[in-house]
Design an enzyme around this catalytic site. Structure first.
Site, PDB file in Angstrom:
ATOM      1  N   GLU A  75      -2.551  -8.983   3.533  1.00  0.00           N
ATOM      2  CA  GLU A  75      -2.743  -9.310   4.948  1.00  0.00           C
ATOM      3  C   GLU A  75      -4.186  -9.109   5.402  1.00  0.00           C
ATOM      4  OE1 GLU A  75      -2.955  -4.993   5.231  1.00  0.00           O
ATOM      5  OE2 GLU A  75      -1.940  -6.415   3.924  1.00  0.00           O
ATOM      6  N   CYS A 103       0.829  -1.212   0.000  1.00  0.00           N
ATOM      7  CA  CYS A 103       0.000   0.000   0.000  1.00  0.00           C
ATOM      8  C   CYS A 103       0.867   1.268   0.000  1.00  0.00           C
ATOM      9  CB  CYS A 103      -0.974  -0.035   1.181  1.00  0.00           C
ATOM     10  SG  CYS A 103      -2.334   1.161   1.041  1.00  0.00           S
ATOM     11  N   HIS A 148      -3.808  -5.288  -0.227  1.00  0.00           N
ATOM     12  CA  HIS A 148      -3.521  -5.793   1.115  1.00  0.00           C
ATOM     13  C   HIS A 148      -3.580  -7.320   1.193  1.00  0.00           C
ATOM     14  CE1 HIS A 148      -3.419  -1.917   3.232  1.00  0.00           C
ATOM     15  NE2 HIS A 148      -4.285  -1.540   2.306  1.00  0.00           N
TER      16      HIS A 148
END
Length: 388
Positions: A359, A267, A357
């Site tokens: 994660e 990001c 993302h």
């Protein structure tokens, strides 16, 4: 329940009812299309100084729990306790649920917003707000309720007097003031330094699950401090603000690349790596915020459905190769919807980053393999270090 108003800088006003704390809050109005994961959204440090409009029509069904927040370790998280610090400036929803229905919930979303003083609004036509922001772009806004309500002219003046997100340097406002360590699960496999530009809790957790010891360090860290920890690689986290202001992080990244340490960015970290490689950045009209955004990996043709939260992006086109002081690089990923740059890497494989993302705790998990890719690089670097 008192009246409330969402006021946009172009003069548009949406009237509703107070949600969460009463008072005044200012920020950039943005919208998120995720149907789930509102707790992860509200506690994501990348949403610092933003008023989030939820497109899902009903919010709060699963209440608030003590496990899912993404802000543990960020600046000021201790005051929030185990519930996790909420980083959004404000929250706007169509309808907040009156009943919490989840076995993990400790209390309601309404209660947590009140406890942390987060001013919100409900009972507005969020579809109309989103259409307006899509047409005219993310913009400065304010939510007002209770004693903070005033004439339309006065509220609009307050909104317009706040600073813009363009040119905002915010990483230091959310980054951990001190370093901390997340230990690996099982035998240590490798060690990295994660530069906290607004890191989410699940990132070091996913690395720890793969046997990586993670030293999370402040955004102001220097190269010498990193090298003292003798890492096998470096991670650049997500975070809020305008990447064009992050000159310190860019210079640090150049220094890390000069050390030939494996590097992975997510990001905001993608934008920082891109800038270090010579690319420019720009502010998007309304950004990408949601959990259903398709991204093309141009090396394989594979499409991943991704979670995203960004209002700035790198300049470039799919497959574009270019020279850098650290070797040839390529635009590796782009968004299937609009062509936005979603990833960049050095062709020698020593550094790579993505705009989305992997994660994402609330899902989707299509891109989780990127952590395995980074760990493979760490293993190779560690093996090479052992034979040096």
């Amino acid at each position: 329940m008192s009246e409330a108003a969402l006021v946009l800088e172009d003069g548009k006003i949406y009237r509703g009812r107070a949600f969460g704390a009463e008072g005044q809050t200012l920020g950039e109005a943005v919208f998120s299309t995720g149907m789930t994961g509102y707790q992860e959204t509200l506690t994501d440090p990348s949403y610092h100084r933003q008023i989030v409009i939820a497109t899902a029509p009903q919010i709060g069904n699963t209440g608030w729990n003590l496990e899912d927040s993404e802000s543990f370790g960020s600046r000021g998280y201790e005051s929030a306790g185990p519930a996790g610090k909420i980083w959004v400036a404000g929250y706007a929803v169509r309808e907040s649920t009156r009943v919490v229905s989840n076995y993990r919930a400790s209390h309601s979303l309404q209660e947590e917003l009140e406890r942390q003083g987060i001013v919100g609004i409900q009972g507005i036509d969020t579809r109309a707000v989103v259409r307006h922001l899509r047409n005219f772009g993310a913009m400065r806004a304010g939510v007002f309720s209770g004693e903070s309500l005033a004439s339309a002219e006065e509220l609009l003046e307050r909104v317009r007097n706040q600073p813009s997100m363009l040119g905002a340097d915010l990483s230091a406002e959310v980054s951990t003031p001190d370093g901390y360590v997340i230990e690996p699960e099982g035998e240590p496999r490798s060690t990295i330094v994660a530069v906290d530009l607004g890191i989410k809790t699940n990132t070091p957790r996913m690395l720890a699950q793969r046997g990586v010891r993670v030293h999370v360090v402040p955004s102001t860290v220097g190269l010498e401090d990193i090298l003292e920890l003798d890492p096998d690689g470096v991670f650049l986290s997500n975070g809020p603000g305008d990447p064009a202001t992050a000159d310190g992080a860019v210079q640090l990244t150049k220094a890390i690349l000069g050390q030939r340490l494996p590097l992975f960015g997510i990001c905001f970290g993608n934008q920082i790596l891109g800038r270090a490689l010579g690319l420019g950045t720009y502010k998007m009209k309304f950004g990408h915020r949601g959990i259903n955004i398709p991204v093309i990996d141009h090396a394989t043709g594979r499409v991943a459905i991704t979670a995203q939260n960004h209002g700035f992006a790198l300049e470039g086109e799919a497959g574009q190769e270019f020279d850098t002081p650290f070797g040839r690089a390529i635009i590796s990923h782009t968004c299937a919807n609009d062509g936005t740059v979603e990833g960049v890497r050095l062709l020698d494989g020593s550094a790579f980053s993505v705009q989305y993302h992997p994660e994402a705790a609330a899902g989707p998990h299509d891109a989780a393999y990127l952590f395995d890719q980074f760990v493979t690089q760490l293993d190779a670097a560690k093996a090479q270090k052992g034979t040096a």
